[in-house]
Design a protein around this motif. Structure first.
Motif, mmCIF file in Angstrom:
data_model
loop_
_atom_site.group_PDB
_atom_site.id
_atom_site.type_symbol
_atom_site.label_atom_id
_atom_site.label_comp_id
_atom_site.label_asym_id
_atom_site.label_seq_id
_atom_site.Cartn_x
_atom_site.Cartn_y
_atom_site.Cartn_z
ATOM 1 N N UNK A 36 0.859 -1.196 0.000
ATOM 2 C CA UNK A 36 0.000 0.000 0.000
ATOM 3 C C UNK A 36 0.888 1.236 0.000
ATOM 4 N N UNK A 37 0.470 2.249 -0.739
ATOM 5 C CA UNK A 37 1.188 3.523 -0.816
ATOM 6 C C UNK A 37 0.224 4.643 -0.442
ATOM 7 N N UNK A 38 0.658 5.476 0.494
ATOM 8 C CA UNK A 38 -0.125 6.648 0.901
ATOM 9 C C UNK A 38 0.740 7.874 0.657
ATOM 10 N N UNK A 39 0.221 8.802 -0.119
ATOM 11 C CA UNK A 39 0.981 10.003 -0.465
ATOM 12 C C UNK A 39 0.076 11.225 -0.344
ATOM 13 N N UNK A 40 0.564 12.238 0.368
ATOM 14 C CA UNK A 40 -0.136 13.514 0.497
ATOM 15 C C UNK A 40 0.859 14.609 0.162
#
Length: 367
Positions: free
Chosen positions: A295-299
């Motif tokens: 999983x990749x979370x980018x903000x």
């Protein structure tokens, strides 16, 4: 209030009826003529109330041309019998014309009533001042009837508008509660379920870690209880940083390799809350509908637009989340982002990853 207004209109027309009868008696009209005039006056009273009491907001009934014509005949023909004693009656007819004829036609017709009364009085031998006085009196009576009736109509319209606004407010509040419950509790319940399954597997082999997971599960359940209480009053403010930290912990517990990138700086409360909700819903769908391993979370903040990107490789083992339309999660997110001028895109990629991207312009959020 509309009922009271109708009563006032009826009492006003009844008062003019009583004055007309008194005028005939004061002018020493013959008793036989008074006996003929009273039924005519009563009929005029009924016609006037028929024209005044119904609400003008809807379509005109089919009978209006006949009742208006009857009132006109009963207004002018009795002048042949009662002469100057009948001077007060044209005012009612003037009010009915204003009520039933559209736009300029009503005002021109009402003005012609005053002119014709002036000419009738001159024909009956009155001087110019008296004729002008009666003509102005007819105009004043007509405007009074018109004003009172329109006031009642406005009261009816306001009452209907208030009822409609109340219905819309109830519907909006129902949608808000349903949306908040779904967005707040979907993630929490999914995390609790995941933690419970993990504890069940670890309770015999790794009791110490099972106890740690139970502590985490209790914290999530307490937060869920707090969320439910907050929904009753308002949608609580959420911290994106805290949500990312909690999400990372849940994903690690589920043995999902997670990469987190945050480069957006401090955000205002509304943006924080909406993006936290998007993250919750995306992770909730990931836990419920896929068996992702990465999983990749980018903000990031790019040219005044905050972009939240959530990716996972769960498509290799399950149908894409975007095809599951039995819930309302994505629709809720679109609604929340739309209020800030943002957009949501959720779609499967050719490389077997599912990507959810939320964009929020800071200028739109501030507005």
């Amino acid at each position: 209030m509309p009922r009271l207004g109708r009563v006032i209109v009826a009492l006003t027309t009844f008062g003019y009826l009583a004055l007309a009868i008194s005028s005939m008696a004061g002018r020493h009209v013959a008793t036989s003529d008074i006996a003929l005039g009273i039924p005519i006056l009563i009929l005029l009273f009924l016609l006037q109330n028929l024209h005044s009491l119904p609400n003008r907001g809807g379509a005109r009934p089919r009978y209006w041309i006949w009742t208006l014509s009857a009132q006109g005949l009963l207004t002018y023909i009795p002048f042949l019998i009662f002469k100057e004693s009948w001077v007060g009656m044209p005012g009612f007819f003037s009010g009915s014309l204003l009520l039933w004829l559209p736009g300029a036609a009503g005002w021109i017709s009402a003005g012609s009533v005053s002119v014709t009364l002036f000419l009738i009085e001159k024909e009956l031998g009155a001087d110019s001042f008296t004729s002008f006085y009666y003509g102005c009196g007819a105009a004043i009576i007509g405007l009074s009837i018109f004003g009172l009736t329109r006031l009642v109509d406005l009261l009816v319209e306001v009452q209907r508008a208030r009822a409609e606004l109340a219905r819309l407010a109830v519907a909006q509040e129902r949608d808000r509660v349903a949306r908040d419950l779904h967005d707040l509790l979907g993630y929490s319940l999914s995390a609790i379920t995941l933690k419970g399954e993990l504890v069940y597997r670890l309770v015999n082999s790794q009791p110490e870690r099972a106890c740690e997971e139970i502590s985490t599960m209790l914290a999530i359940s307490r937060q869920a209880l707090s969320d439910v209480r907050m929904v009753a009053s308002r949608y609580r403010d959420m911290s994106l940083a805290a949500e990312i930290a909690a999400t990372r912990a849940v994903l690690v517990s589920a043995d999902i390799a997670t990469v987190v990138t945050v480069d957006c700086g401090p955000l205002e409360d509304r943006v924080n809350t909406v993006l936290s909700t998007v993250l919750r819903e995306g992770v909730s769908n990931l836990l419920r509908h896929s068996k992702a391993q990465h999983c990749v979370i980018e903000v990031v903040l790019d040219k005044g637009v905050v972009r939240l990107r959530l990716e996972n490789d769960g498509l290799n083992s399950s149908p894409p989340v975007a095809t599951r339309r039995d819930g309302r999660g994505l629709d809720n997110l679109c609604t929340r982002l739309g209020e800030l001028g943002g957009t949501l895109n959720a779609a499967a990629a050719e490389d077997g990853w599912f990507r959810l991207v939320a964009l929020v312009p800071l200028a739109g959020a501030a507005a």
